[in-house]
Design a protein around this motif. Structure first.
Motif: not given
Length: 93
Positions: A69-73, A90-93
């Motif tokens: 999955d990706r993240v929205v911080p 790179d994990l940030v959507a």
């Protein structure tokens, strides 16, 4: 101090506990298809300055990465931490 980070799906949060079982902090999240949004993080005042928040964020992001999955911080702490750690951007959507 030994700590353990676990995902508490019932409460929709990652929790970091000390070796005696004390919850030192948590990070609340909301899951949407392919995305985990981190909304709020708290560290107990008694544990501030011991790297608890960073340990919590790193473990939570590592688990999200492993799931694909990706993240929205939206949580300011998560957002700031990711901005300082290029290897997690790179994990940030």
């Amino acid at each position: 101090m030994e700590t353990t980070v676990t995902r508490n799906e019932e409460r929709s949060r990652f929790e970091i506990t000390t070796d005696d079982g004390t919850i030192a902090g948590f990070a609340e999240y909301v899951v949407r298809p392919g995305v985990v949004e981190f909304r709020h993080t708290e560290v107990d005042d008694a544990f501030e300055g011991h790297g608890i928040g960073s340990t919590l964020v790193r473990a939570a992001l590592d688990e999200v990465r492993a799931s694909g999955d990706r993240v929205v911080p939206t949580c300011p702490f998560f957002k700031s931490w990711i901005e300082k750690h290029e290897d997690y951007q790179d994990l940030v959507a």
